[in-house]
Every structure is written in structure tokens, then in C-alpha cells.
Design a protein around this motif. Structure first.
Motif, PDB file in Angstrom:
ATOM      1  N   TYR A 147     -36.057  -7.726  25.395  1.00 46.97           N
ATOM      2  CA  TYR A 147     -35.865  -6.290  25.610  1.00 46.97           C
ATOM      3  C   TYR A 147     -35.240  -6.090  26.983  1.00 46.97           C
ATOM      4  CZ  TYR A 147     -36.740  -1.289  25.805  1.00 46.97           C
ATOM      5  OH  TYR A 147     -36.575   0.069  25.899  1.00 46.97           O
ATOM      6  N   GLY A 148     -34.196  -5.309  27.048  1.00 44.45           N
ATOM      7  CA  GLY A 148     -33.550  -5.052  28.327  1.00 44.45           C
ATOM      8  C   GLY A 148     -32.155  -4.498  28.116  1.00 44.45           C
ATOM      9  N   ARG A 149     -31.283  -4.745  29.079  1.00 42.66           N
ATOM     10  CA  ARG A 149     -29.917  -4.205  29.039  1.00 42.66           C
ATOM     11  C   ARG A 149     -28.897  -5.236  28.572  1.00 42.66           C
ATOM     12  NH1 ARG A 149     -32.518  -1.609  33.283  1.00 42.66           N
ATOM     13  NH2 ARG A 149     -32.318   0.670  33.223  1.00 42.66           N
ATOM     14  N   GLY A 150     -29.335  -6.439  28.262  1.00 43.85           N
ATOM     15  CA  GLY A 150     -28.422  -7.452  27.747  1.00 43.85           C
ATOM     16  C   GLY A 150     -27.562  -8.107  28.802  1.00 43.85           C
ATOM     17  N   ASP A 151     -27.958  -8.017  30.076  1.00 41.85           N
ATOM     18  CA  ASP A 151     -27.124  -8.536  31.159  1.00 41.85           C
ATOM     19  C   ASP A 151     -27.647  -9.855  31.718  1.00 41.85           C
ATOM     20  OD1 ASP A 151     -29.418  -7.435  32.198  1.00 41.85           O
ATOM     21  OD2 ASP A 151     -28.426  -6.174  33.689  1.00 41.85           O
ATOM     22  N   TRP A 152     -28.284 -10.678  30.884  1.00 48.09           N
ATOM     23  CA  TRP A 152     -28.818 -11.950  31.340  1.00 48.09           C
ATOM     24  C   TRP A 152     -27.702 -12.982  31.479  1.00 48.09           C
ATOM     25  CZ3 TRP A 152     -30.884  -9.495  26.900  1.00 48.09           C
ATOM     26  CH2 TRP A 152     -32.038  -8.738  27.155  1.00 48.09           C
ATOM     27  N   GLN A 153     -27.867 -13.873  32.446  1.00 46.14           N
ATOM     28  CA  GLN A 153     -26.877 -14.912  32.694  1.00 46.14           C
ATOM     29  C   GLN A 153     -27.159 -16.141  31.828  1.00 46.14           C
ATOM     30  OE1 GLN A 153     -24.211 -14.411  34.850  1.00 46.14           O
ATOM     31  NE2 GLN A 153     -25.030 -12.327  34.896  1.00 46.14           N
ATOM     32  N   GLY A 154     -26.085 -16.813  31.406  1.00 43.33           N
ATOM     33  CA  GLY A 154     -26.212 -18.097  30.721  1.00 43.33           C
ATOM     34  C   GLY A 154     -26.691 -18.021  29.288  1.00 43.33           C
TER      35      GLY A 154
END
Length: 290
Positions: A147-154
Motif C-alpha cells: 500500500y502506498g504511492r508506488g514509488d518504491w525503488q528496485g
């Protein structure tokens, strides 16, 4: 110090550091809490530094432990990738680990996974629960729903769709709520950690500050707020998609406030997925709009 510490000690550190619990680490590794504690103590003696701060009812990492943990997790991930690339179909390869929050497991996955199991009985799916953002990460899971904004790295990330928040309660309680002002005096159930909460929703509904006239109950997950709401214990603010498959909850009011946060299918970008994990990924992507 010469040479690396024993692998079992490193496994104990990684599991305990990730869960911040010797007991949880023991459950994960199939040993006792005392065994984990002993391995950590031996590891700290070997390194000459403390890795954990022992509080009366909790653990926290020392600065040295925090600095070392990413290296250990990366090493385990690389070891797993190398083993898979060289040896391929080892025992257990058909098991796919899927990590997500309990509320998504209950409300989104549970109605869908049985169809996957019927279509692919040869693939064993292992569900792992996570609640807080720090519970997530590439180690130990083939696929995640975060859950979040989808801006995770990798990572590769596929959105489950736009999300909005609206009130939910039992059908009986819903008969008393025809407009936002009717919420006054009813218990508002809060789940922490979301960008859109009751104050935001009430302001959008033209009732700023109404929460001050309502009893309040705060939970650390939506699983509990929805369970309480279903039992008539108050009104929860929840994601529209989580009401789709429930008959114990209804939306008494139509206003749904959009959120820039949402649910995402996620997998490590640099790791080539095993065939079984790729099959589940593709199947889940195909169910995003269903």
C-alpha cells in the motif's frame, strides 16, 4: 576476527532484525526463542559489538546493527538468486511466497486465490502477513501487494487501480445514517497509517470537526476496524474495494474521497522470477480489474 560467522548466526540476526523479535525469528527459523538469543549473543561476541538494544518488552537495532542489516539481506538475496540460476528446479521451487497485509488477504485475495489453485494445483502458494511499511521488502517474498504511492525503488509495480475511502458499517447501523451529520454520536473507527482519515473525509463531506462529537476507537490495522464495524461496533473508514466481497458491511453514505495512495502488485525488478512465480504474477495482474 577472521572469516565469516556461521550461517546460522547470520540467519538468526537477519530474522530477528527484520521482525525485531527473537520469538518471531525463532518461529520463522523453526527454533526456540532461547536458541535465537544464544546465536545473537555468540554473534555479538564474535563481532565485538552489540547488534540489539534489549528493552523490557521489545528490541531495537543498534547503529551498528542498522548499518549491517542491508548487507546481510542483500547477501542472502544474492545467494538465493545464484542457487536458483545454477541449480534451477531444486526442492521447494514450486512454492511461491506472496506477502501482503491481512486485510488484503481476507478481502481481495481470499475470493480469488481458490481459482488459481484449481487451475495450478502443482504450485504451492505461501501467504506471509505484513502490517507496517517496514515489514515489506524483496527478501523472502516472490510477490507482494503493498500500500502506498508506488514509488518504491528496485521493483516492478502494477497498480490495482485508483483508490478512494468511504464509511462502512453494519446494515443495522446504516439505517440510522442518511447523511454525514448523522454520524454525530456514533463511534468512529480509525485505522492508522493512511493519508485519508476521518478528519479529511468529514471536511470533504461538509462536516469539519464532527469527529470531536463522536466516540473514537483506533486500531493498527483495517482488519480490526472492519471486524468491529461488521459487529455494529461503529463506523469504519475504508477502501471501496475492500467492501466488494463482504455481506456484513455496507456503505451508508455515497461520498468516496479519492486517495493518492493505493494497493500495488510488486516484485523485485532485478531478480528473474521463477516460472511458478511468474505464472502467479501474470494471473494476479489479470485479476486487477475483476
Amino acid at each position: 576476527m577472521t572469516g565469516l560467522p556461521p550461517l546460522g548466526w547470520l540467519q538468526a540476526f537477519e530474522a530477528a532484525a527484520r521482525t525485531l523479535s527473537f520469538t518471531a525469528a525463532g518461529h520463522e527459523l523453526g527454533v526456540t526463542q532461547a536458541a535465537i538469543s544464544q546465536r545473537i549473543r555468540l554473534l555479538e561476541d564474535r563481532l565485538g559489538q552489540k547488534l540489539f538494544v534489549r528493552h523490557p518488552r521489545s528490541l531495537s537495532l543498534t547503529p551498528a546493527g542498522q548499518a549491517w542489516l542491508p548487507s546481510i539481506q542483500d547477501a542472502f538475496m544474492r545467494l538465493g538468486e545464484g542457487t536458483s540460476e545454477v541449480f534451477g528446479g531444486v526442492v521447494g521451487d514450486a512454492q511461491v511466497t506472496l506477502r501482503t497485509t491481512p486485510v488484503i488477504q481476507q478481502n481481495w485475495l481470499a475470493p480469488r486465490l481458490p481459482a488459481f489453485q484449481r487451475a495450478h494445483p502443482e504450485i504451492a502458494v505461501r501467504l506471509v502477513s505484513a502490517i507496517w511499511p517496514d515489514d515489506f521488502g524483496p527478501e523472502g517474498a516472490d510477490i507482494e501487494i503493498r500500500y502506498g504511492r508506488g514509488d518504491w525503488q528496485g521493483v516492478d509495480a502494477v497498480s490495482l487501480g485508483e483508490e478512494s475511502m468511504l464509511p462502512a458499517c453494519s446494515p443495522t447501523l446504516a439505517r440510522e445514517i442518511a447523511e454525514p451529520s448523522d454520524l454525530a454520536g456514533h463511534t468512529l473507527l480509525h485505522a492508522v497509517g493512511f493519508a485519508v482519515g476521518w478528519p479529511t473525509w468529514l471536511e470533504q463531506a461538509g462536516q469539519p470537526g464532527l469527529e470531536a462529537r463522536c466516540p473514537s476507537l483506533t486500531c493498527d490495522s483495517q482488519v480490526m476496524t472492519l471486524a468491529l464495524a461488521g459487529q455494529g461496533g461503529g463506523v469504519a473508514l475504508t477502501h471501496r474495494r475492500l467492501l466488494e466481497k463482504r455481506d456484513d458491511l455496507v456503505a451508508p453514505l455515497s461520498l468516496a474521497v479519492p486517495s493518492d495512495e493505493g494497493f500495488w502488485l510488486v516484485r523485485p525488478a532485478r531478480r528473474r522470477p521463477r516460472a511458478e512465480a511468474a505464472r502467479l504474477w501474470e494471473w494476479l495482474v489479470g485479476r486487477v480489474s475483476s
